[in-house]
Design an enzyme around this catalytic site. Structure first.
Site, PDB file in Angstrom:
ATOM      1  CG  ASP A  65      -1.908   0.944   0.960  1.00 12.56           C
ATOM      2  OD1 ASP A  65      -2.218   1.575   0.048  1.00 12.56           O
ATOM      3  OD2 ASP A  65      -2.817   1.224   2.085  1.00 12.56           O
ATOM      4  CE  LYS A  66      -0.545   7.037  -2.018  1.00 17.89           C
ATOM      5  NZ  LYS A  66      -1.060   8.489  -2.371  1.00 17.89           N
ATOM      6  CG  HIS A  67      -0.753   7.146   4.567  1.00 17.45           C
ATOM      7  ND1 HIS A  67      -2.130   6.975   4.262  1.00 17.45           N
ATOM      8  CD2 HIS A  67      -0.439   8.262   5.213  1.00 17.45           C
ATOM      9  CE1 HIS A  67      -2.537   8.084   5.267  1.00 17.45           C
ATOM     10  NE2 HIS A  67      -1.631   8.741   5.843  1.00 17.45           N
ATOM     11  CB  SER A  68       0.068  10.663   0.486  1.00 16.69           C
ATOM     12  OG  SER A  68      -0.101  11.866   0.259  1.00 16.69           O
TER      13      SER A  68
ATOM     14  CB  THR B 156      -8.552   8.944  -1.780  1.00 15.80           C
ATOM     15  OG1 THR B 156      -7.054   9.535  -1.719  1.00 15.80           O
ATOM     16  CG2 THR B 156      -8.721   7.953  -2.929  1.00 15.80           C
TER      17      THR B 156
ATOM     18  NE  ARG C 119      -1.151  14.223  17.915  1.00 15.72           N
ATOM     19  CZ  ARG C 119      -0.883  13.889  16.572  1.00 15.72           C
ATOM     20  NH1 ARG C 119      -1.476  12.712  16.181  1.00 15.72           N
ATOM     21  NH2 ARG C 119      -0.264  14.475  15.804  1.00 15.72           N
TER      22      ARG C 119
ATOM     23  CB  SER D 236      -1.298   9.510  14.486  1.00 16.99           C
ATOM     24  OG  SER D 236      -2.525   9.810  13.926  1.00 16.99           O
TER      25      SER D 236
ATOM     26  CE  LYS E 209      -5.101   7.594  10.830  1.00 17.64           C
ATOM     27  NZ  LYS E 209      -4.474   8.463  11.936  1.00 17.64           N
ATOM     28  CE  LYS E 210      -2.098   3.194   3.858  1.00 18.15           C
ATOM     29  NZ  LYS E 210      -3.474   3.793   3.473  1.00 18.15           N
TER      30      LYS E 210
HETATM   31  N1  URA Z   1      -2.606  12.380   9.789  1.00 15.54           N
HETATM   32  C1  URA Z   1      -2.847  11.417  10.767  1.00 15.54           C
HETATM   33  O1  URA Z   1      -3.370  10.260  10.460  1.00 15.54           O
HETATM   34  N2  URA Z   1      -2.279  11.513  12.028  1.00 15.54           N
HETATM   35  C2  URA Z   1      -1.507  12.762  12.316  1.00 15.54           C
HETATM   36  O2  URA Z   1      -1.051  12.853  13.497  1.00 15.54           O
HETATM   37  C3  URA Z   1      -1.363  13.552  11.391  1.00 15.54           C
HETATM   38  C4  URA Z   1      -1.849  13.675  10.130  1.00 15.54           C
END
Ligand code: URA
Length: 446
Positions: A87-90, A127, A175, A190, A194-195
């Site tokens: 996968d990719k995350h940005s 997205t 936060r 964070s 999730k990823k």
């Molecule tokens: N995106 C996230 O999911 N977490 C952060 O802390 C900042 C950007």
């Protein structure tokens, strides 16, 4: 003999005083957040202590794995997928439609991509909002359907479900209101918490740098890229982070339906050397190599070229759309399905000149104000609005070549957005060159 975990306030005190925290105590604290045994006040104090005093690599790895394990962690073994799960995350941007092209493209080369994406955040587009321009597309399928679509098409781009990294949901909410968002250890945990919960074999991260980037300076973007690559890799998911330019909108458009239109053109092989395709290609090469689907960069490039020119990548996108509830003939009749704005006008510059610079964040905020993003998190999005045909850095604009086309709900909204776009673009008399697209590569060490 097991020791009794420290009280939450004692753990917070330790970090407040600049000490490193033991991994198993970070784990217990984060589980306490998911179980609601830890209060919002304690989350706020903990976050501020980390914000002020930082964390070493081992602590960030522990925070990341604890966040990942605070809810459901996807397992793909039972599906016997005949290829790697990548996968990719940005960190997000403006005109950043990379995921929409990249997922189907690498899937067409043999990868499996269970992509959990987000909605627009601040000035950046989401997205999921873009995909929801497609009538019927269901971004929240039941887990079995998600697995089925990943298996049959190679890619499914969907939204985050309730039980994925629930600790992050609480921590992020606190936060956001305690001035503790801009902390590299907290952002790393964070994003990755999730990823990594989607059970990946490898991850590629696209960290943006420039006036539309989430991080405020190039140095901070680099620091985040390095942190993410190293922490994810040490947590067991080999990860590479690319630092890519976001000093102007990445594609020539910004919005929702307008970005889907562009995605279809790119998947058909049009504008193969555009900036957005260059970034997408670099990320795709990393994904194919990390997933051992290509032995070298040259091999990866050859496979990608074939998947694009043969129509295989476009075909995967079409299948993903129809299997997630969208029209079966979406590729052929997208004009019929995508919403178009009632007002579409050219935005001409006040004087002719060459585009020197963008305030890319301002362009993103203008799309939000047009209705393409949200001013409140429960608001709906107008899929039809945004900008298209945006001129790039180094291009000449005048009363023949506009800065962009604006797509708006009303004449008034179009005029406001046009003024904002003019203010966001600096023109000059001298030649100008866009920043280098791929600025650095960080491979995770262990
Ligand atoms: N995106 C996230 O999911 N977490 C952060 O802390 C900042 C950007």
């Amino acid at each position: 003999m097991a020791t009794t975990p420290r009280l939450p306030q004692e753990l917070i005190r330790l970090k407040r005083d600049g000490q490193a925290l033991p991994g198993e105590e970070i784990q217990a604290f984060i589980q306490g957040i998911a179980d609601e045994r830890i209060s919002d006040a304690q989350i706020g104090a903990f976050s501020m202590a980390v914000f002020l005093n930082g964390m070493n690599r081992e602590e960030v790895v522990a925070l990341t794995t604890a966040t990942r394990d605070s809810g459901h962690v996807m397992q793909w073994d039972s599906l016997n997928l005949p290829g790697p799960i990548v996968d990719k995350h940005s960190t997000g941007g403006v005109g950043d439609l990379v995921s929409l092209v990249l997922g189907p493209w690498v899937a067409a080369c043999g990868a499996f991509v269970p992509m959990i994406s987000g909605r627009g955040l601040g000035h950046t587009g989401g997205t999921l909002d873009k995909l929801e321009s497609i009538p019927g597309y269901d971004p929240y399928p039941a887990p079995e359907r998600f697995g089925r679509v990943v298996k049959s098409t190679g890619v499914a781009i969907i939204g985050q479900t309730g039980n994925l990294a629930p600790a992050d949901k609480r921590i992020y909410g606190v936060r956001d209101v305690t001035a503790t968002v801009e902390s590299i250890p907290l952002i790393t945990a964070s994003i990755l918490g999730k990823k990594l919960a989607s059970g990946l074999d490898a991850l590629v991260m696209d960290v943006k740098v420039g006036s539309g980037a989430f991080m405020p300076t190039a140095e901070k973007s680099r620091e985040l890229a390095r942190s993410i690559a190293n922490v994810a890799t040490q947590a067991g998911t080999p990860t590479t982070a690319l630092l890519t330019d976001m000093s102007q909108p990445l594609a020539r458009c910004a919005g929702n339906a307008v970005e889907i239109v562009e995605t279809l053109a790119l998947l058909r092989g049009e504008r193969s050397d555009s900036r957005v395709m260059q970034v997408t290609r670099e990320l795709a090469v990393e994904m194919l190599m990390a997933g051992k689907l290509a032995a070298s960069r040259e091999d990866a490039l050859a496979k990608l070229e074939k998947a694009l020119t043969s129509g295989a990548a476009a075909e995967v996108f079409a299948r993903m759309v129809s299997e997630l509830g969208g029209p079966a003939d979406f590729m052929e009749r997208s004009d019929h399905y995508l919403a178009s704005a009632p007002v579409v006008q050219a935005v001409y510059p006040e004087q002719s000149g060459t585009v020197q610079r963008f305030d890319t964040r301002a362009v993103g905020m203008s799309v939000v104000e047009l209705g393409g993003g949200r001013l409140r998190n429960d608001a709906s999005v107008d899929h039809s609005v945004g900008f298209s045909d945006i001129a790039g850095i180094g291009e000449h604009v005048d009363n023949q070549r506009p800065l962009a086309m604006v797509h708006a709900r009303s004449e008034d909204a179009a005029k406001r957005a046009a003024d904002q776009l003019r203010a966001a673009i600096t023109l000059g008399d001298t030649a100008a060159e866009a920043d280098t697209l791929l600025q650095d590569t960080f491979r995770g060490d262990t």
